[in-house]
Design a protein around this motif. Structure first.
Motif, PDB file in Angstrom:
ATOM      1  N   ASN A 122     -15.333  24.505  31.650  1.00 23.18           N
ATOM      2  CA  ASN A 122     -14.598  25.262  30.631  1.00 23.18           C
ATOM      3  C   ASN A 122     -14.972  24.750  29.229  1.00 23.18           C
ATOM      4  O   ASN A 122     -15.176  23.550  29.055  1.00 23.18           O
ATOM      5  N   LYS A 145      -2.224  26.055  30.367  1.00 29.13           N
ATOM      6  CA  LYS A 145      -2.444  27.506  30.397  1.00 29.13           C
ATOM      7  C   LYS A 145      -1.891  28.200  29.149  1.00 29.13           C
ATOM      8  O   LYS A 145      -2.285  29.326  28.835  1.00 29.13           O
ATOM      9  N   TRP A 148      -4.641  29.438  27.110  1.00 28.99           N
ATOM     10  CA  TRP A 148      -5.430  30.601  27.557  1.00 28.99           C
ATOM     11  C   TRP A 148      -4.533  31.541  28.380  1.00 28.99           C
ATOM     12  O   TRP A 148      -4.798  31.826  29.551  1.00 28.99           O
ATOM     13  N   ALA A 151      -6.055  34.466  30.446  1.00 31.91           N
ATOM     14  CA  ALA A 151      -7.046  34.243  31.507  1.00 31.91           C
ATOM     15  C   ALA A 151      -6.448  34.670  32.852  1.00 31.91           C
ATOM     16  O   ALA A 151      -5.227  34.759  32.994  1.00 31.91           O
ATOM     17  N   ASP A 253     -12.233  33.481  33.878  1.00 32.21           N
ATOM     18  CA  ASP A 253     -12.697  33.908  32.559  1.00 32.21           C
ATOM     19  C   ASP A 253     -13.428  32.737  31.855  1.00 32.21           C
ATOM     20  O   ASP A 253     -12.868  31.647  31.769  1.00 32.21           O
ATOM     21  N   MET A 255     -13.778  32.198  28.831  1.00 28.56           N
ATOM     22  CA  MET A 255     -13.022  31.877  27.602  1.00 28.56           C
ATOM     23  C   MET A 255     -13.908  31.645  26.373  1.00 28.56           C
ATOM     24  O   MET A 255     -13.812  30.595  25.713  1.00 28.56           O
ATOM     25  N   GLN A 257     -13.681  32.640  23.511  1.00 32.77           N
ATOM     26  CA  GLN A 257     -12.931  32.417  22.260  1.00 32.77           C
ATOM     27  C   GLN A 257     -12.763  30.922  21.969  1.00 32.77           C
ATOM     28  O   GLN A 257     -12.452  30.527  20.848  1.00 32.77           O
ATOM     29  N   HIS A 258     -12.972  30.077  22.987  1.00 36.56           N
ATOM     30  CA  HIS A 258     -12.847  28.627  22.797  1.00 36.56           C
ATOM     31  C   HIS A 258     -14.212  27.932  22.664  1.00 36.56           C
ATOM     32  O   HIS A 258     -14.263  26.706  22.556  1.00 36.56           O
TER      33      HIS A 258
END
Ligand SMILES: O=C(O)CCC(=O)C(=O)O
Length: 288
Positions: A122, A145, A148, A151, A253, A255, A257-258
């Motif tokens: 991640n 969580k 995210w 997710a 996912d 992710m 955006q991170h």
């Protein structure tokens, strides 16, 4: 190429404990040698900070001879929390030593035991230099969580590893066992550390006991992303150095955006596993 197993595979009892409690301690998973690449990366960053503080006239001695657990703490000893927070409460630099650590086969074996061998690292990995006296070092009760919420429901496993012994004086992790079965609780952004952690109110914590998790350097604490956890302030004179790494199955996912995570292990597509060069170039998979 699949990296050789690092013999970090979990026993049936360990897997059962994780499933029931939502977390697991693996004492001494990593040796000092396993940690050395990450420690070198942290040392490099501390030297960069010392250079900047010196150039800014905030310190007159870069304390180059101080040992790893002390140097950063002493550099900021007479400075303010704001001076420290300019560099962030946690770091996510792309320094090769972090990739070496995140790809360590012992870690991947342990995670594979829980969620199978198609493993994506991640993008949320943190190097935490918890220095004394900075409020942002103490992390409020939260569920990972909450970072995210959109997710899917597939697991994200945090692997928390201290580079020095973590204890109740320097602010070890605390967890509420079995809370991984909870839904994601309504969280707020705290305002007292100046860094905006996601946080839960005391009234949301329920009656579940809190367990403090002091562990020696190189141990790993694995926990599910719904499990309630926090850490206490650092009341020592040294830095509580730790990393929190995260792994998930490839059908979670990614992710973006991170940031950009990477394919850390794959039995199905071993040639796609990201190399150091891929990671440095922010490519999540290898392609020829
Ligand atoms: O390292 C800490 O003190 C807190 C870590 C944490 O909250 C996390 O890994 O989610």
């Amino acid at each position: 190429m699949i990296k050789q197993s690092g013999s970090g595979s979990l026993t049936t009892e360990q897997k059962q404990f994780y499933e029931e409690q939502g977390y697991l301690i693996i004492p001494h998973l990593l040796s000092q040698e396993d940690l050395s690449s990450a420690r070198d990366a942290m040392t490099q960053k501390v030297s960069m900070i010392a250079d900047e503080l010196f150039e800014d006239g905030l310190i007159t001695d870069k304390l180059e001879d101080r040992p790893f657990p002390n140097r950063l703490a002493e550099l900021f000893q007479h400075l303010t929390a704001e001076n420290f927070l300019k560099y962030g409460r946690s770091w996510r630099d792309r320094i090769p030593g972090y990739f070496t650590l995140m790809s360590n086969p012992k870690i991947l074996d342990a995670v594979e035991s829980l969620i199978g061998g198609e493993l994506f690292a991640n993008p949320v990995y943190n190097v935490r230099p918890k220095v004394p006296r900075v409020a942002a070092g103490a992390v409020p009760w939260h569920q990972d969580k909450s970072y995210w919420p959109d997710a899917n429901a597939n697991p994200v496993i945090t692997v928390w590893i201290p580079l020095v012994d973590a204890n109740e004086v320097n602010g070890c992790l605390h967890i509420k066992p079995q809370t991984h079965r909870k839904r994601v609780l309504k969280w707020h952004r705290e305002t007292y550390t100046g860094t905006g952690y996601t946080a839960l109110k005391d009234s949301q914590l329920g009656k579940t006991e809190t367990v403090a998790l002091p562990v020696p350097a190189g141990s790993a604490i694995l926990f599910n992303d719904r499990c309630l956890h926090m850490s206490t302030p650092n009341l020592s004179h040294e830095v509580r150095w730790s990393v929190d790494l995260r792994y998930q199955p490839t059908d979670q996912d990614p992710m973006p955006q991170h940031g950009v995570g990477f394919l850390a292990r794959s039995h199905k597509y071993p040639t796609r596993v990201a190399t150091l060069s891929d990671w440095l170039a922010e490519k999540s998979e290898h392609s020829d």
